[in-house]
Each structure stands twice: as structure tokens, then as C-alpha cells.
Design an enzyme around this catalytic site. Structure first.
Site, mmCIF file in Angstrom:
data_model
loop_
_atom_site.group_PDB
_atom_site.id
_atom_site.type_symbol
_atom_site.label_atom_id
_atom_site.label_comp_id
_atom_site.label_asym_id
_atom_site.label_seq_id
_atom_site.Cartn_x
_atom_site.Cartn_y
_atom_site.Cartn_z
ATOM 1 N N ASN A 48 26.688 28.888 45.584
ATOM 2 C CA ASN A 48 25.349 28.949 44.734
ATOM 3 C C ASN A 48 25.686 29.349 42.869
ATOM 4 O OD1 ASN A 48 23.376 31.403 43.987
ATOM 5 N ND2 ASN A 48 22.572 29.454 45.100
ATOM 6 N N CYS A 56 30.259 29.214 53.801
ATOM 7 C CA CYS A 56 31.179 28.999 54.065
ATOM 8 C C CYS A 56 30.691 27.557 54.892
ATOM 9 C CB CYS A 56 31.737 29.417 54.515
ATOM 10 S SG CYS A 56 32.901 30.365 53.962
ATOM 11 N N GLU A 58 32.220 26.557 57.843
ATOM 12 C CA GLU A 58 31.555 26.418 59.035
ATOM 13 C C GLU A 58 30.404 27.933 59.502
ATOM 14 O OE1 GLU A 58 33.606 27.948 56.927
ATOM 15 O OE2 GLU A 58 36.294 27.799 57.921
HETATM 16 N N1 THU Z 1 34.920 28.540 52.116
HETATM 17 C C1 THU Z 1 34.500 27.565 53.140
HETATM 18 O O1 THU Z 1 33.591 26.725 53.061
HETATM 19 N N2 THU Z 1 35.549 28.412 54.159
HETATM 20 C C2 THU Z 1 35.957 29.123 54.426
HETATM 21 O O2 THU Z 1 36.286 29.454 55.554
HETATM 22 C C3 THU Z 1 37.073 29.935 53.518
HETATM 23 C C4 THU Z 1 36.196 29.190 52.118
HETATM 24 C C5 THU Z 1 34.580 27.812 51.397
HETATM 25 C C6 THU Z 1 33.711 28.721 49.715
HETATM 26 C C7 THU Z 1 33.889 28.615 48.527
HETATM 27 O O3 THU Z 1 32.764 27.942 48.219
HETATM 28 C C8 THU Z 1 34.791 27.467 48.793
HETATM 29 O O4 THU Z 1 35.512 27.639 49.788
HETATM 30 C C9 THU Z 1 36.134 28.251 47.967
HETATM 31 O O5 THU Z 1 36.044 29.747 48.305
#
Ligand code: THU
Length: 140
Positions: A48, A56, A58
Site C-alpha cells: 500500500n 504480508c 502469510e
Molecule cells: N513480506 C511478506 O510478505 N512476508 C514476510 O514475512 C516478510 C515481508 C513482504 C512485505 C513487503 O511487501 C515486502 O515483503 C518487503 O518487506
């Protein structure tokens, strides 16, 4: 988990990663969550312009499962890499918030798989990644 189930979950995480919305970080993450009902829920990171509102991969998968009534998690596979990367060079470990969020529905026994490919993966229990977790038990 048998080898076939692990591979299927990793394949789903790779597929989920293709849907990542990550115009700000350029880092695409995919997750595939297996529930007790034997369903697989896919999730990707959804960023966003107000960076802190990012979800995230997960938690995206977890929210899909819980909102469909699947509240018991068995395993999750995670794949992350820069969005235009031709190969996944590093394991993508779940962030602290996601570890805590997964623990609510998976407990310490839940399986966490981080993968670079179908064959190159590491398997943990959530308890190994989040020891001494805070839970509803802590408040008794
Ligand atoms: N991100 C995830 O999707 N999962 C995680 O456990 C760590 C980080 C994403 C969030 C953001 O869109 C990108 O990775 C960089 O931090």
C-alpha cells in the site's frame, strides 16, 4: 508431512507469488497454507502507498483460511524474491508479526517450509521459529 504434500505446497506458494502486488518494495512473496480440512489457501504480499498498511503473504493466506472457517493450520510454504528475479536465491523467512499471527491458529507444532525451489527447501516447526510464544494460555 510426506514429500508429495511438501512439494504441492511449495508449488502453490510459487503460484501465489505471481499475484504479488509489490510496487513499492519490488519484493514478491507467495505463501500456501494447508489447513486441517486439507484445503490449501494461497496468499501474496499486498502493499500500500501507506507502507504500514501492507499485508504480508502469510497473513493474506491466513486471513483467507480463517474467513472461510478454517481455523486449524497444519503447514505453510513461503517463497520470496525480487519480483523480476529469474530464480529464487534466498529463503524467505516469515516476519515476526506473521510468526505470531500463524501461532494463533497453528500453535508451535505447525510446519513452516521456506523454499528456493521444489527440491531446495528447509522445514521447521513454528515453535523453532517462535520459541516461548505468547498465546491465550499466557493470559490464564
Ligand atoms: N513480506 C511478506 O510478505 N512476508 C514476510 O514475512 C516478510 C515481508 C513482504 C512485505 C513487503 O511487501 C515486502 O515483503 C518487503 O518487506
Amino acid at each position: 508431512m510426506n514429500e508429495e504434500a511438501v512439494s504441492e505446497l511449495i508449488l502453490n506458494a510459487f503460484e501465489a507469488r505471481t499475484k504479488s502486488y509489490c510496487p513499492y518494495s519490488g519484493y514478491a512473496v507467495g505463501a500456501a497454507l494447508l489447513t486441517e480440512s486439507e484445503k490449501i489457501y494461497r496468499g501474496c504480499n499486498v502493499e500500500n502507498s501507506s507502507y504500514g498498511a501492507t499485508i504480508c503473504a502469510e497473513r493474506c493466506a491466513a486471513l483467507k483460511a480463517v474467513s472461510e472457517g478454517d481455523k486449524v493450520f497444519k503447514a505453510i510454504a513461503i517463497v520470496g524474491a525480487p519480483k523480476d528475479a529469474s530464480e529464487v536465491k534466498d529463503y524467505a523467512y516469515p516476519c515476526g508479526v506473521c510468526r505470531q499471527f500463524l501461532s494463533e491458529f497453528g500453535g508451535s507444532e505447525m510446519t513452516v517450509i521456506v523454499a528456493k525451489s521444489i527440491d531446495d527447501r528447509k522445514i521447521y516447526s513454528l515453535g523453532e521459529l517462535l520459541p516461548e510464544a505468547f498465546s491465550s494460555e499466557s493470559m490464564k
